[in-house]
Write a protein that holds these residues in place. Sequence first.
Motif, PDB file in Angstrom:
ATOM      1  N   GLU A   9       6.319 -13.346   7.228  1.00  0.00           N
ATOM      2  CA  GLU A   9       5.760 -12.493   8.278  1.00  0.00           C
ATOM      3  C   GLU A   9       4.527 -11.732   7.788  1.00  0.00           C
ATOM      4  OE1 GLU A   9       8.910 -10.023   9.695  1.00  0.00           O
ATOM      5  OE2 GLU A   9       9.957 -11.677  10.660  1.00  0.00           O
ATOM      6  N   LEU A  10       4.483 -11.426   6.505  1.00  0.00           N
ATOM      7  CA  LEU A  10       3.315 -10.734   5.953  1.00  0.00           C
ATOM      8  C   LEU A  10       2.047 -11.573   6.101  1.00  0.00           C
ATOM      9  CD1 LEU A  10       4.724  -9.223   2.622  1.00  0.00           C
ATOM     10  CD2 LEU A  10       4.156  -7.994   4.726  1.00  0.00           C
ATOM     11  N   LEU A  20      -1.207  -0.769   5.078  1.00  0.00           N
ATOM     12  CA  LEU A  20      -0.191   0.168   5.554  1.00  0.00           C
ATOM     13  C   LEU A  20       1.180  -0.169   4.965  1.00  0.00           C
ATOM     14  CD1 LEU A  20      -1.238   0.541   9.303  1.00  0.00           C
ATOM     15  CD2 LEU A  20      -1.446   2.256   7.492  1.00  0.00           C
ATOM     16  N   CYS A  21       1.509  -1.461   4.920  1.00  0.00           N
ATOM     17  CA  CYS A  21       2.776  -1.896   4.312  1.00  0.00           C
ATOM     18  C   CYS A  21       2.816  -1.524   2.836  1.00  0.00           C
ATOM     19  CB  CYS A  21       2.960  -3.402   4.464  1.00  0.00           C
ATOM     20  SG  CYS A  21       3.349  -3.927   6.125  1.00  0.00           S
ATOM     21  N   PHE A  26       5.061   1.194  -1.725  1.00  0.00           N
ATOM     22  CA  PHE A  26       4.745   1.766  -3.026  1.00  0.00           C
ATOM     23  C   PHE A  26       4.653   3.288  -3.015  1.00  0.00           C
ATOM     24  CE2 PHE A  26       3.445  -2.606  -3.622  1.00  0.00           C
ATOM     25  CZ  PHE A  26       3.785  -2.855  -4.937  1.00  0.00           C
ATOM     26  N   GLY A  27       4.603   3.885  -1.819  1.00  0.00           N
ATOM     27  CA  GLY A  27       4.543   5.333  -1.730  1.00  0.00           C
ATOM     28  C   GLY A  27       3.169   5.906  -2.032  1.00  0.00           C
ATOM     29  N   GLU A  28       2.152   5.051  -2.043  1.00  0.00           N
ATOM     30  CA  GLU A  28       0.780   5.513  -2.272  1.00  0.00           C
ATOM     31  C   GLU A  28      -0.184   4.561  -1.585  1.00  0.00           C
ATOM     32  OE1 GLU A  28       0.679   5.473  -6.551  1.00  0.00           O
ATOM     33  OE2 GLU A  28      -0.108   3.440  -6.587  1.00  0.00           O
ATOM     34  N   ALA A  29      -1.326   5.090  -1.203  1.00  0.00           N
ATOM     35  CA  ALA A  29      -2.338   4.269  -0.536  1.00  0.00           C
ATOM     36  C   ALA A  29      -3.076   3.424  -1.570  1.00  0.00           C
ATOM     37  CB  ALA A  29      -3.326   5.163   0.205  1.00  0.00           C
ATOM     38  N   THR A  30      -3.717   2.366  -1.091  1.00  0.00           N
ATOM     39  CA  THR A  30      -4.518   1.516  -1.964  1.00  0.00           C
ATOM     40  C   THR A  30      -5.913   1.363  -1.378  1.00  0.00           C
ATOM     41  OG1 THR A  30      -4.713  -0.648  -3.000  1.00  0.00           O
ATOM     42  CG2 THR A  30      -3.711  -0.604  -0.830  1.00  0.00           C
ATOM     43  N   LEU A  39      -1.089  -9.450  -0.552  1.00  0.00           N
ATOM     44  CA  LEU A  39       0.087 -10.279  -0.266  1.00  0.00           C
ATOM     45  C   LEU A  39       0.953 -10.468  -1.499  1.00  0.00           C
ATOM     46  CD1 LEU A  39      -1.472 -13.004   2.067  1.00  0.00           C
ATOM     47  CD2 LEU A  39       0.328 -11.370   2.672  1.00  0.00           C
ATOM     48  N   ARG A  40       0.331 -10.738  -2.638  1.00  0.00           N
ATOM     49  CA  ARG A  40       1.098 -10.954  -3.870  1.00  0.00           C
ATOM     50  C   ARG A  40       1.827  -9.690  -4.307  1.00  0.00           C
ATOM     51  NH1 ARG A  40      -3.199 -14.674  -7.258  1.00  0.00           N
ATOM     52  NH2 ARG A  40      -2.896 -16.533  -5.985  1.00  0.00           N
ATOM     53  N   ARG A  41       1.137  -8.555  -4.240  1.00  0.00           N
ATOM     54  CA  ARG A  41       1.777  -7.294  -4.644  1.00  0.00           C
ATOM     55  C   ARG A  41       2.933  -6.940  -3.718  1.00  0.00           C
ATOM     56  NH1 ARG A  41       1.722  -4.700  -9.108  1.00  0.00           N
ATOM     57  NH2 ARG A  41       1.702  -2.734  -8.029  1.00  0.00           N
ATOM     58  N   LEU A  42       2.737  -7.137  -2.416  1.00  0.00           N
ATOM     59  CA  LEU A  42       3.803  -6.833  -1.465  1.00  0.00           C
ATOM     60  C   LEU A  42       4.985  -7.771  -1.654  1.00  0.00           C
ATOM     61  CD1 LEU A  42       1.661  -6.089   1.708  1.00  0.00           C
ATOM     62  CD2 LEU A  42       3.028  -4.448   0.398  1.00  0.00           C
TER      63      LEU A  42
END
Length: 166
Positions: A9-10, A20-21, A26-30, A39-42
């Motif tokens: 779905e990503l 936003l995901c 991760f609790g922090e913005a990028t 995609l890989r990190r998520l």
Amino acid sequence: MTTPTTIAELQRLTVQQLRLCYAELFGEATAAKNRTWLLRRLAWRLQSLAEGDLSERARQRAAELANDADLRITVPRVKEPIPTAVAGAPPVAPSGTADSRLPMPGTILTREYKGHTLQVEVLSEGFAYAGQTYKSLSAVARAITGAHCNGFWFFRSALAGQGGAA
């Protein structure tokens, strides 16, 4: 919902939605805007949450490898700033330092190539060959061979006796 389904779905999300995901997981913005990286990190984060993170043994081994990594111990050289023109002032020519690999202007470099004797004159700003002026030895070598090659390598035998690169 299973992890493979969630990861699939990503793939349909926009970069902004992926960011936003990322912030949620991760609790922090990028600041990243690279879709593939996001995609890989998520996917990694979803898998680690679902199936568990690295083992303590793997973490220790990674720390050992990181300690053995070669670190840069010298500071990079700072290039000279390019002079800028001041309004009303005469133009400033960049200070060109002569290449230490080259002989003095006026020197004739001679090389045998495919049965011909080539002669290139070193000028104060460039090189003269066959009635034309070239900016670099590589340009002369390209004119002679028809292919790109390093001019210092091509004329190495001619430069060896001149105090240049051997």
